[in-house]
Design a protein around this motif. Sequence first.
Motif, PDB file in Angstrom:
ATOM      1  N   GLY A 134     -17.313  63.801   1.070  1.00  0.00           N
ATOM      2  CA  GLY A 134     -16.391  64.573   0.297  1.00  0.00           C
ATOM      3  C   GLY A 134     -16.981  65.687  -0.549  1.00  0.00           C
ATOM      4  N   LYS A 135     -16.351  66.325  -1.439  1.00  0.00           N
ATOM      5  CA  LYS A 135     -16.777  67.633  -2.362  1.00  0.00           C
ATOM      6  C   LYS A 135     -17.607  67.074  -3.308  1.00  0.00           C
ATOM      7  N   TRP A 136     -18.727  67.509  -3.662  1.00  0.00           N
ATOM      8  CA  TRP A 136     -19.449  67.215  -4.977  1.00  0.00           C
ATOM      9  C   TRP A 136     -18.822  67.609  -6.261  1.00  0.00           C
ATOM     10  N   VAL A 137     -18.538  66.604  -7.117  1.00  0.00           N
ATOM     11  CA  VAL A 137     -17.502  66.915  -8.205  1.00  0.00           C
ATOM     12  C   VAL A 137     -18.552  66.750  -9.651  1.00  0.00           C
ATOM     13  N   ASP A 138     -18.640  68.054 -10.049  1.00  0.00           N
ATOM     14  CA  ASP A 138     -19.527  68.278 -11.203  1.00  0.00           C
ATOM     15  C   ASP A 138     -19.134  67.244 -12.412  1.00  0.00           C
ATOM     16  N   GLY A 139     -20.054  66.949 -13.365  1.00  0.00           N
ATOM     17  CA  GLY A 139     -19.834  66.112 -14.293  1.00  0.00           C
ATOM     18  C   GLY A 139     -18.728  66.678 -15.470  1.00  0.00           C
ATOM     19  N   ASP A 140     -18.438  67.766 -15.539  1.00  0.00           N
ATOM     20  CA  ASP A 140     -17.470  68.275 -16.505  1.00  0.00           C
ATOM     21  C   ASP A 140     -16.215  68.255 -15.773  1.00  0.00           C
ATOM     22  N   GLU A 141     -16.064  68.087 -14.379  1.00  0.00           N
ATOM     23  CA  GLU A 141     -15.097  68.353 -13.677  1.00  0.00           C
ATOM     24  C   GLU A 141     -14.431  66.784 -13.413  1.00  0.00           C
ATOM     25  N   ILE A 142     -15.164  65.851 -13.478  1.00  0.00           N
ATOM     26  CA  ILE A 142     -14.844  64.479 -13.358  1.00  0.00           C
ATOM     27  C   ILE A 142     -13.717  63.990 -14.398  1.00  0.00           C
ATOM     28  N   PRO A 143     -12.612  63.502 -13.879  1.00  0.00           N
ATOM     29  CA  PRO A 143     -11.797  62.880 -15.431  1.00  0.00           C
ATOM     30  C   PRO A 143     -12.644  61.964 -15.930  1.00  0.00           C
ATOM     31  N   GLN A 144     -12.289  62.201 -17.235  1.00  0.00           N
ATOM     32  CA  GLN A 144     -13.003  61.004 -18.188  1.00  0.00           C
ATOM     33  C   GLN A 144     -12.503  59.877 -18.047  1.00  0.00           C
ATOM     34  N   VAL A 145     -11.107  59.303 -17.550  1.00  0.00           N
ATOM     35  CA  VAL A 145     -10.638  58.122 -17.304  1.00  0.00           C
ATOM     36  C   VAL A 145     -11.507  57.564 -16.044  1.00  0.00           C
ATOM     37  N   MET A 146     -11.933  58.421 -15.297  1.00  0.00           N
ATOM     38  CA  MET A 146     -12.585  57.867 -14.199  1.00  0.00           C
ATOM     39  C   MET A 146     -14.000  57.327 -14.547  1.00  0.00           C
TER      40      MET A 146
ATOM     41  N   GLN B 191     -12.708  47.149 -24.303  1.00  0.00           N
ATOM     42  CA  GLN B 191     -13.693  48.140 -24.922  1.00  0.00           C
ATOM     43  C   GLN B 191     -13.343  49.092 -25.387  1.00  0.00           C
ATOM     44  N   GLY B 192     -11.866  49.326 -25.553  1.00  0.00           N
ATOM     45  CA  GLY B 192     -11.519  50.696 -26.490  1.00  0.00           C
ATOM     46  C   GLY B 192     -11.457  51.946 -25.829  1.00  0.00           C
ATOM     47  N   ARG B 193     -11.436  51.983 -24.281  1.00  0.00           N
ATOM     48  CA  ARG B 193     -11.765  53.120 -23.614  1.00  0.00           C
ATOM     49  C   ARG B 193     -10.298  53.714 -23.335  1.00  0.00           C
ATOM     50  N   ILE B 194      -9.384  52.953 -23.309  1.00  0.00           N
ATOM     51  CA  ILE B 194      -7.794  53.279 -23.275  1.00  0.00           C
ATOM     52  C   ILE B 194      -7.233  52.673 -24.410  1.00  0.00           C
ATOM     53  N   ASP B 195      -5.964  53.174 -24.900  1.00  0.00           N
ATOM     54  CA  ASP B 195      -5.188  52.597 -25.725  1.00  0.00           C
ATOM     55  C   ASP B 195      -4.478  51.214 -25.303  1.00  0.00           C
ATOM     56  N   PRO B 196      -4.730  50.153 -26.065  1.00  0.00           N
ATOM     57  CA  PRO B 196      -3.950  48.988 -25.586  1.00  0.00           C
ATOM     58  C   PRO B 196      -2.550  48.885 -25.211  1.00  0.00           C
ATOM     59  N   GLY B 197      -1.970  50.077 -25.832  1.00  0.00           N
ATOM     60  CA  GLY B 197      -0.356  50.177 -25.698  1.00  0.00           C
ATOM     61  C   GLY B 197      -0.018  50.770 -24.206  1.00  0.00           C
ATOM     62  N   VAL B 198      -1.148  51.168 -23.554  1.00  0.00           N
ATOM     63  CA  VAL B 198      -1.152  52.121 -22.289  1.00  0.00           C
ATOM     64  C   VAL B 198      -0.470  51.146 -21.221  1.00  0.00           C
ATOM     65  N   SER B 199       0.640  51.381 -20.538  1.00  0.00           N
ATOM     66  CA  SER B 199       1.034  50.434 -19.394  1.00  0.00           C
ATOM     67  C   SER B 199       0.826  51.417 -18.119  1.00  0.00           C
ATOM     68  N   VAL B 200      -0.057  50.721 -17.500  1.00  0.00           N
ATOM     69  CA  VAL B 200      -0.251  51.300 -15.910  1.00  0.00           C
ATOM     70  C   VAL B 200       0.145  50.195 -15.005  1.00  0.00           C
ATOM     71  N   ASP B 201       0.799  50.609 -13.943  1.00  0.00           N
ATOM     72  CA  ASP B 201       1.220  49.793 -12.944  1.00  0.00           C
ATOM     73  C   ASP B 201       0.287  50.385 -11.596  1.00  0.00           C
ATOM     74  N   PRO B 202      -0.720  49.672 -11.253  1.00  0.00           N
ATOM     75  CA  PRO B 202      -1.513  50.178  -9.928  1.00  0.00           C
ATOM     76  C   PRO B 202      -0.767  50.188  -8.959  1.00  0.00           C
ATOM     77  N   SER B 203       0.429  49.182  -8.796  1.00  0.00           N
ATOM     78  CA  SER B 203       0.911  48.870  -7.435  1.00  0.00           C
ATOM     79  C   SER B 203       2.021  50.026  -7.019  1.00  0.00           C
ATOM     80  N   ALA B 204       2.167  50.841  -8.184  1.00  0.00           N
ATOM     81  CA  ALA B 204       3.024  52.104  -8.106  1.00  0.00           C
ATOM     82  C   ALA B 204       2.358  53.214  -7.363  1.00  0.00           C
TER      83      ALA B 204
END
Length: 725
Positions: A92-104, A258-271
Motif C-alpha cells: 500500500g501507501k506509506w502512512v506517516d505517523g501523524d497521518e495514522i488515525p489515533q484510534v488505529m 485500558q481507557g483508550r476509548i470511552d466505555p460508553g462508546v458503542s461500536v458494531d463491527p458487524s456493521a
Amino acid sequence: MVKRGSRRNAAANRKPKKVKQKPSGVKLWMRRFVVWGGTLALIGVLFLGLAVGFAAQSLPSFSELKATQNAQTIVVRARDGTEIVELGPSYGKWVDGDEIPQVMKDAMISVEDRRFHSHFGVDPIGLVRAVWVAATGNGRVSATSTISQQLARNLFLNSNRTVDRKMREAVLAMALEWKFSKDEILELYLNKVYFGGGAYGIDSASRKFFSHPATELSTGEAAIIAGLVKAPSRYSPTADVQAAVDRAQVVLRLMKEQGRIDPGVSVDPSAVQLKEERGQNSVRYFTDWALPQLDLLLPETFEPIEVWTTIDIGMQRAAETAISSHTPGGAQGALVSVDRDGAILAMIGGTDYVETNYNRATDAVRQPGSSWKLFVYMAALEAGYTPESSVRDVPVTIDGWSPRNSGGNYAGEIDVRTAFAYSKNTVAAQLGYEVGFGTVASMARRFGITTPVSTYPSMVLGTSETRLIDMTRAFAAVSAGGRSVEPYGIVKVTTASGETIYEHQKSRSSQLVPEYVAAGITDLLQSAVATGTGRAAQIGRPVAGKTGTTSSNKDGYFVGFSSGITTGVWMGRDDNKAVGGLQGGRAPAQAFAAYMRFAVKDRPIEKFNTDVQLPEWQLEPDDEFYFGDPEDYYYIDEQGNLIEPGAPSTPRPGQGEGPFPIEGQDEGDVMDRPRSRPAQGGGEGSQAASDDFLDRATGGDQPAPPRPPVRVLRPSPSPPPQPQR
C-alpha cells in the motif's frame, strides 16, 4: 625484674583466643551464588549493553527501513482497468505517523502491547506474568513479544521458535528502542506488519478489506485490522466474517479496559462495510498462463507493478458459467476465446481452480477429433478443390486402414461442402491421401500447431494430440482471412507511479494461405454450423466452426468464430476415460453457443467472406499465358520445351519431347488440379526453373511421385447423408 612465677600467673589468667569458624555448606553456597551471580549479571548486563549498542549502530536508518520491501507486488487488471487479482505482498501507501488515525494506534497497542510506552523493547512484567501463568496453568508460555520485538522479527529475522532467535529478537528490539523513538517504532510497525491476504501495513489492509486508505479508518475498522495480527488467516474478514467480528469485539473490550476509548462508546463491527471480493477462481488459469511471460517481457525489477491484461470480466464470467453448466459430470471443461488481433478475452482451464490448477486450455495435449479436418480441407482447397468440387463418400482402404463414417452411412457422390458439413471421414481420408499426409501436417504447422504431428493416414481424423489454445489460434487465423494470429494476454505493465515499462506491440502478420483458401474453408465451416454437425452452435448470427469427437467419446471439441471472436471448447476426463454421450456437436457446441451469445452481443453482425475468387492458374489459360513472350520470362514452347529469355527455341539437355512436365494427361487434366512436386536433385537433369515459374507457366505442379493405389470398394445404396462427428 619480673619473677618467673609472676609470668606464669599472667599467662594463666589470659583468655584463650576464639577460632574463626568457616561458613556452613548452605551459607557458603548462598554467598557464592550472590557473589558469582552478581558478577555474572554485571558481565551479562555489560555484554548485553555492548550487544545492543553494537546492534543499534548497525541498524539501517529510519528512511532506509521505510524504503525496504521484501517482495514484489503484482496487481493484475482486466482490459477495462478493473482489478481482478493481486499477487505477492502488498504494501500500500506509506502512512506517516501523524497521518495514522489515533484510534488505529490505540487499538494496536491495546491488543498487542499495552505497556508499549513504558518498556525498553522487552516487557519484563509481561514476561514474568507469562511464566507465572504457565507455571500455574497448562505449562505453556503465552506470547510475550512486544511491538518492538515483532517489528525486529518482521524486519530482520524469521519465525523459527528457537531460544537463539528469541534472544536475537530481544537484542534487536532493544536496539530499535535505543535508536528510534516510540512514535517512529509504531509508525514502522503499522506500515510493515502482516495483516493477511498478502497485505502488509495498515494502508494495504484498509484498501483490501474496506476499499479506502488507512487515513479514513473508523473505530470499528481499526478494531478489525488490529485483531488480524494474532492470526491473519483465521480472523481475515474475507475468510470468516464472524471470526473477524468476534475478534474485533475483543479489541474494543481491551481498549475500554485500558481507557483508550470511552466505555460508553458503542461500536458494531458487524456493521462495517467490507470490500466485495470478486470471483478469483477461473481467472487464475489466465494469470498462471500470462504472468510467467513477464520474465521475458520486462527488465529485472522488484518494485510493485500493475499488469493490464486483455481479459474481459464479463466474458470471463460468461465462459465460466458456460463451462460449468454444460460439462458432463465427472469430466473437465476448458475454453479459450481470442479477439481478431489475438487478444485473449476469456480463458477457462478447468471446472474448479481451487480443486485443480492444471490448465487444460494451454497445457493439456488431447486429440482434436474431426476439428482437425480444418487442415485437411485447407490443403485440398489450396491444391485446387472448391466447395462445389465433386467427391465420393464411399468405403475406402488406404495402406490397410479403412476409415468409417459415424453411423456407417455413405452418401456416394456429394460435393466438398456437404462432405465437410457432415464430417465424412472417408472423404477426408481420400483428400488427405491425394494432397499428401505430409502436406496436411505442414498446413497444421503453418497455422501454429506446435505438438508432434503424425503422417499416418489416420491423422486426417485428428489422432495427433494438440492443445486447445493452438487449435483456437488456427481457427482465428482463418477468421482473419488466412493471416497469422498470435495470442497474447498482456497489454501493458506500469509501475506504482504510473510509468509504463512495457507495452504490447502488434506482432507482424503473414498470409498463411491465399485469401481464396480462407474464403473457401470459411464457407465450409459456416455450412457445418448451418446444416451439419455443429448446428448446436448457432447463435442467431453467422457462425463458422467445426465439431470434433474422438473414439469412445474421450474428447469433445468445438472451435468456431463469429463477429471477430474465435472460441475453442474442449471437454473430457483427465484420465482419458470415455464420457458417456460426449460429442463435439453436443455439450462443447452448446457451451460455445452459450458463451458466444454474450461475447458478441455488443458487436455488429458480420457476414463471412465466402466468395471464392480462384487464382489465374485455376482458370482457363489464354495463349500468351501458355506460350509467353521470350523477351519476358521462361516459357514453354509448342513442343513442351523450356525456353530461357532470349534463347533460341531448342530443348535443354535432359529435356524430352512432348508436353512438359505432365505425362499421360491432356491440358485439361493439367489445369484441373495441381499435384505435389517431387524433390529436385542437382546435376544436369535437375530443375532449370523455379517452382513459381512452373506454376505460372503450366498452371500446375509437376507430377507427384507414385503412390500405392487406393482400393475403392463398390458403394451400396445408402440413405441421404447424416451428420457425423
